[in-house]
Scaffold this motif. Structure first.
Motif, PDB file in Angstrom:
ATOM      1  N   SER A 135     -11.096   4.413   5.850  1.00  0.00           N
ATOM      2  CA  SER A 135     -11.234   3.221   5.105  1.00  0.00           C
ATOM      3  C   SER A 135     -10.467   2.238   5.581  1.00  0.00           C
ATOM      4  O   SER A 135      -9.492   2.366   6.208  1.00  0.00           O
ATOM      5  CB  SER A 135     -10.444   3.660   3.908  1.00  0.00           C
ATOM      6  N   ILE A 136     -10.864   0.973   5.517  1.00  0.00           N
ATOM      7  CA  ILE A 136     -10.527  -0.185   6.131  1.00  0.00           C
ATOM      8  C   ILE A 136     -10.616  -1.414   5.046  1.00  0.00           C
ATOM      9  O   ILE A 136     -11.385  -1.395   4.274  1.00  0.00           O
ATOM     10  CB  ILE A 136     -11.102  -0.589   7.462  1.00  0.00           C
ATOM     11  N   ALA A 137      -9.842  -2.489   5.132  1.00  0.00           N
ATOM     12  CA  ALA A 137      -9.913  -3.589   4.423  1.00  0.00           C
ATOM     13  C   ALA A 137     -10.554  -4.318   5.251  1.00  0.00           C
ATOM     14  O   ALA A 137     -10.239  -4.754   6.634  1.00  0.00           O
ATOM     15  CB  ALA A 137      -8.557  -4.125   3.919  1.00  0.00           C
ATOM     16  N   ALA A 138     -11.241  -5.413   4.632  1.00  0.00           N
ATOM     17  CA  ALA A 138     -11.875  -6.580   5.496  1.00  0.00           C
ATOM     18  C   ALA A 138     -12.002  -7.678   4.487  1.00  0.00           C
ATOM     19  O   ALA A 138     -12.006  -7.556   3.314  1.00  0.00           O
ATOM     20  CB  ALA A 138     -13.484  -5.964   5.989  1.00  0.00           C
ATOM     21  N   ALA A 139     -12.663  -8.912   4.866  1.00  0.00           N
ATOM     22  CA  ALA A 139     -12.776 -10.042   4.188  1.00  0.00           C
ATOM     23  C   ALA A 139     -14.285 -10.549   4.443  1.00  0.00           C
ATOM     24  O   ALA A 139     -14.634 -10.617   5.572  1.00  0.00           O
ATOM     25  CB  ALA A 139     -11.861 -11.261   4.277  1.00  0.00           C
TER      26      ALA A 139
END
Length: 74
Positions: free
Chosen positions: A63-67
């Motif tokens: 899982s990763i966070a991105a914009a």
């Protein structure tokens, strides 16, 4: 798909990236209008990442966070 409405916005998302680098799931974290949330999801789902690797060098799901940044319109 809400592109004019979303101009200049940044939408934070959480992504589940599979062993093959494809995005398997996307969850919008930012409070944005439904059209902007759907546009951000659609953009994120098309992206492909280099897979994460475990200690032995094997690809794994992560899982990763991105914009997603929507450009300003002229």
């Amino acid at each position: 798909m809400g592109s004019a409405e979303c101009a200049g916005q940044k939408v934070n998302v959480s992504l589940l990236v599979g062993e093959d680098g494809a995005v398997k799931a996307c969850r919008v974290l930012s409070k944005v209008s439904p059209p902007c949330a759907e546009a951000a999801k659609a953009a994120a789902m098309r992206y492909r990442f280099k897979p994460a690797l475990d200690a032995q060098g094997r690809p794994l799901e992560t899982s990763i966070a991105a914009a997603v940044d929507f450009p300003e319109t002229p």
